[in-house]
Design a protein around this motif. Structure first.
Motif, PDB file in Angstrom:
ATOM      1  N   VAL A 167       0.878  -1.074   0.158  1.00 29.89           N
ATOM      2  CA  VAL A 167       0.046   0.056  -0.048  1.00 29.89           C
ATOM      3  C   VAL A 167       0.637   1.356  -0.028  1.00 29.89           C
ATOM      4  CG1 VAL A 167      -1.777   1.195   1.264  1.00 29.89           C
ATOM      5  CG2 VAL A 167      -2.005  -1.152   1.139  1.00 29.89           C
ATOM      6  N   ASP A 168       2.087   1.293   0.741  1.00 32.55           N
ATOM      7  CA  ASP A 168       2.907   2.492   0.852  1.00 32.55           C
ATOM      8  C   ASP A 168       3.552   2.767  -0.463  1.00 32.55           C
ATOM      9  OD1 ASP A 168       2.257   3.895   3.173  1.00 32.55           O
ATOM     10  OD2 ASP A 168       4.037   2.842   4.356  1.00 32.55           O
ATOM     11  N   HIS A 169       4.089   1.352  -1.044  1.00 34.52           N
ATOM     12  CA  HIS A 169       4.534   1.561  -2.493  1.00 34.52           C
ATOM     13  C   HIS A 169       3.685   2.151  -3.476  1.00 34.52           C
ATOM     14  CE1 HIS A 169       7.192   0.649  -5.758  1.00 34.52           C
ATOM     15  NE2 HIS A 169       6.143  -0.024  -6.320  1.00 34.52           N
ATOM     16  N   LEU A 170       2.303   1.646  -3.569  1.00 29.69           N
ATOM     17  CA  LEU A 170       1.318   2.285  -4.343  1.00 29.69           C
ATOM     18  C   LEU A 170       1.058   3.723  -4.304  1.00 29.69           C
ATOM     19  CD1 LEU A 170      -1.925   2.383  -3.804  1.00 29.69           C
ATOM     20  CD2 LEU A 170      -1.753   0.188  -3.594  1.00 29.69           C
ATOM     21  N   LEU A 171       1.039   4.015  -3.087  1.00 34.00           N
ATOM     22  CA  LEU A 171       0.846   5.703  -2.481  1.00 34.00           C
ATOM     23  C   LEU A 171       1.918   6.427  -3.092  1.00 34.00           C
ATOM     24  CD1 LEU A 171      -0.846   5.219   0.791  1.00 34.00           C
ATOM     25  CD2 LEU A 171      -1.959   5.723  -1.254  1.00 34.00           C
ATOM     26  N   ARG A 172       3.040   5.984  -2.741  1.00 33.47           N
ATOM     27  CA  ARG A 172       4.439   6.574  -3.174  1.00 33.47           C
ATOM     28  C   ARG A 172       4.578   6.818  -4.868  1.00 33.47           C
ATOM     29  NH1 ARG A 172       8.339   7.240   1.001  1.00 33.47           N
ATOM     30  NH2 ARG A 172       7.662   6.127   2.707  1.00 33.47           N
ATOM     31  N   LYS A 173       4.358   5.827  -5.425  1.00 36.52           N
ATOM     32  CA  LYS A 173       4.217   5.709  -6.891  1.00 36.52           C
ATOM     33  C   LYS A 173       3.395   6.558  -7.243  1.00 36.52           C
ATOM     34  CE  LYS A 173       4.218   2.339 -10.698  1.00 36.52           C
ATOM     35  NZ  LYS A 173       4.241   0.811 -10.730  1.00 36.52           N
ATOM     36  N   SER A 174       1.920   6.869  -6.864  1.00 39.12           N
ATOM     37  CA  SER A 174       0.946   7.595  -7.298  1.00 39.12           C
ATOM     38  C   SER A 174       1.193   9.175  -7.139  1.00 39.12           C
ATOM     39  CB  SER A 174      -0.384   7.131  -6.737  1.00 39.12           C
ATOM     40  OG  SER A 174      -0.731   5.800  -7.389  1.00 39.12           O
ATOM     41  N   GLY A 175       1.829   9.334  -5.917  1.00 37.18           N
ATOM     42  CA  GLY A 175       2.412  10.738  -5.753  1.00 37.18           C
ATOM     43  C   GLY A 175       3.453  11.091  -6.701  1.00 37.18           C
ATOM     44  N   GLU A 176       4.469  10.225  -6.916  1.00 36.49           N
ATOM     45  CA  GLU A 176       5.407  10.688  -7.708  1.00 36.49           C
ATOM     46  C   GLU A 176       4.809  10.991  -9.028  1.00 36.49           C
ATOM     47  OE1 GLU A 176       7.980   7.281  -7.589  1.00 36.49           O
ATOM     48  OE2 GLU A 176       8.757   7.848  -5.653  1.00 36.49           O
ATOM     49  N   SER A 177       3.992  10.107  -9.670  1.00 41.64           N
ATOM     50  CA  SER A 177       3.280  10.393 -10.880  1.00 41.64           C
ATOM     51  C   SER A 177       2.622  11.676 -10.943  1.00 41.64           C
ATOM     52  CB  SER A 177       2.448   9.193 -11.252  1.00 41.64           C
ATOM     53  OG  SER A 177       2.809   8.070 -11.373  1.00 41.64           O
ATOM     54  N   ALA A 178       2.102  12.007  -9.803  1.00 48.31           N
ATOM     55  CA  ALA A 178       1.158  13.184  -9.635  1.00 48.31           C
ATOM     56  C   ALA A 178       2.193  14.676  -9.553  1.00 48.31           C
ATOM     57  CB  ALA A 178       0.286  13.390  -8.404  1.00 48.31           C
ATOM     58  N   GLY A 179       3.553  14.270  -9.389  1.00 52.05           N
ATOM     59  CA  GLY A 179       4.409  15.436  -9.219  1.00 52.05           C
ATOM     60  C   GLY A 179       4.672  16.063  -7.656  1.00 52.05           C
ATOM     61  N   ILE A 180       4.052  15.346  -6.804  1.00 49.78           N
ATOM     62  CA  ILE A 180       3.969  15.677  -5.429  1.00 49.78           C
ATOM     63  C   ILE A 180       5.501  15.797  -4.750  1.00 49.78           C
ATOM     64  CG2 ILE A 180       2.999  15.131  -3.208  1.00 49.78           C
ATOM     65  CD1 ILE A 180       0.669  14.329  -4.567  1.00 49.78           C
ATOM     66  N   ALA A 181       5.835  16.816  -4.258  1.00 51.06           N
ATOM     67  CA  ALA A 181       7.276  16.989  -3.918  1.00 51.06           C
ATOM     68  C   ALA A 181       7.534  15.839  -2.505  1.00 51.06           C
ATOM     69  CB  ALA A 181       7.697  18.121  -3.445  1.00 51.06           C
ATOM     70  N   VAL A 182       6.490  15.593  -1.699  1.00 46.83           N
ATOM     71  CA  VAL A 182       6.919  14.871  -0.566  1.00 46.83           C
ATOM     72  C   VAL A 182       6.526  13.560  -0.894  1.00 46.83           C
ATOM     73  CG1 VAL A 182       6.601  16.827   1.128  1.00 46.83           C
ATOM     74  CG2 VAL A 182       4.642  15.537   0.510  1.00 46.83           C
ATOM     75  N   PRO A 183       7.048  12.449  -0.407  1.00 47.30           N
ATOM     76  CA  PRO A 183       6.479  11.149  -0.428  1.00 47.30           C
ATOM     77  C   PRO A 183       5.426  10.793   0.114  1.00 47.30           C
ATOM     78  CG  PRO A 183       8.927  11.206   0.742  1.00 47.30           C
ATOM     79  CD  PRO A 183       8.238  12.361   0.596  1.00 47.30           C
ATOM     80  N   VAL A 184       4.347  10.553  -0.645  1.00 46.39           N
ATOM     81  CA  VAL A 184       2.877  10.077  -0.166  1.00 46.39           C
ATOM     82  C   VAL A 184       2.791   8.969   0.521  1.00 46.39           C
ATOM     83  CG1 VAL A 184       0.505   9.920  -1.058  1.00 46.39           C
ATOM     84  CG2 VAL A 184       2.105  11.642  -2.059  1.00 46.39           C
ATOM     85  N   THR A 185       2.390   8.838   1.738  1.00 42.32           N
ATOM     86  CA  THR A 185       2.288   7.712   2.684  1.00 42.32           C
ATOM     87  C   THR A 185       0.964   7.549   3.345  1.00 42.32           C
ATOM     88  OG1 THR A 185       2.985   8.862   4.552  1.00 42.32           O
ATOM     89  CG2 THR A 185       4.642   7.871   3.256  1.00 42.32           C
ATOM     90  N   SER A 186       0.468   6.600   3.640  1.00 37.05           N
ATOM     91  CA  SER A 186      -0.783   6.438   4.283  1.00 37.05           C
ATOM     92  C   SER A 186      -0.886   7.330   5.507  1.00 37.05           C
ATOM     93  CB  SER A 186      -0.857   4.960   4.781  1.00 37.05           C
ATOM     94  OG  SER A 186       0.207   4.645   5.825  1.00 37.05           O
ATOM     95  N   GLN A 187       0.051   7.663   6.249  1.00 38.54           N
ATOM     96  CA  GLN A 187      -0.168   8.512   7.220  1.00 38.54           C
ATOM     97  C   GLN A 187      -0.233  10.048   6.790  1.00 38.54           C
ATOM     98  OE1 GLN A 187       3.715   7.830   9.496  1.00 38.54           O
ATOM     99  NE2 GLN A 187       2.533   6.825  11.112  1.00 38.54           N
ATOM    100  N   LEU A 188       0.374  10.248   5.723  1.00 39.54           N
ATOM    101  CA  LEU A 188       0.228  11.731   5.151  1.00 39.54           C
ATOM    102  C   LEU A 188      -1.231  11.957   4.672  1.00 39.54           C
ATOM    103  CD1 LEU A 188       1.568  14.323   4.340  1.00 39.54           C
ATOM    104  CD2 LEU A 188       2.072  13.216   2.069  1.00 39.54           C
ATOM    105  N   LEU A 189      -1.775  10.906   4.215  1.00 42.08           N
ATOM    106  CA  LEU A 189      -3.260  10.848   3.889  1.00 42.08           C
ATOM    107  C   LEU A 189      -4.023  11.016   5.127  1.00 42.08           C
ATOM    108  CD1 LEU A 189      -3.550   8.337   0.925  1.00 42.08           C
ATOM    109  CD2 LEU A 189      -3.397  11.145   0.866  1.00 42.08           C
TER     110      LEU A 189
END
Length: 127
Positions: free
Chosen positions: A105-127
């Motif tokens: 789950v964390d991997h898929l969130l990070r990957k989607s965040g990178e694809s979206a151009g979000i500067a910080v790593p997207v994690t479950s805790q961030l959401l």
């Protein structure tokens, strides 16, 4: 200081999510506030779409309401969810259809965040 995503980043993230399973995962995490381990432990029988509730087990077992956005995302995923011996709500995409791990789950969130151009790593805790 805790980080959070702006509304613009959240919209970009959801546009970058590649499939209904991952969209439902991100929606549930964002709208319910459940933990990653609680999300991964969800089974199909923990969802009551008629009542709009989610039965969460773990540190603090409880029933929580889900908003219409999460309800729709879960319903879409359930309509596409492959048949499996596993009762896990969210299954792996490849190989044996089994429950997703926290790492997946964390991997898929990070990957989607990178694809979206979000500067910080997207994690479950961030959401």
């Amino acid at each position: 200081m805790e980080q959070s995503l702006s509304n613009h980043e959240i919209k970009a993230l959801f546009k970058a999510i590649p499939n209904t399973r991952d969209y439902a995962i991100a929606t549930v995490l964002l709208t319910t506030g459940i933990s990653l381990s609680e999300l991964c432990a969800l089974n199909t029988d923990n969802i009551n779409l008629e009542k709009g509730t989610l039965a969460v087990s773990g540190h603090k077992p409880r029933t929580i309401p889900i908003n219409p956005q999460a309800k729709d995302a879960i319903a879409r995923w359930l309509s596409e969810r492959p048949d499996s011996q596993s009762s896990a709500l969210f299954l792996t995409n490849k190989g044996k259809l089994k429950e997703l791990s926290d790492r997946s789950v964390d991997h898929l969130l990070r990957k989607s965040g990178e694809s979206a151009g979000i500067a910080v790593p997207v994690t479950s805790q961030l959401l």
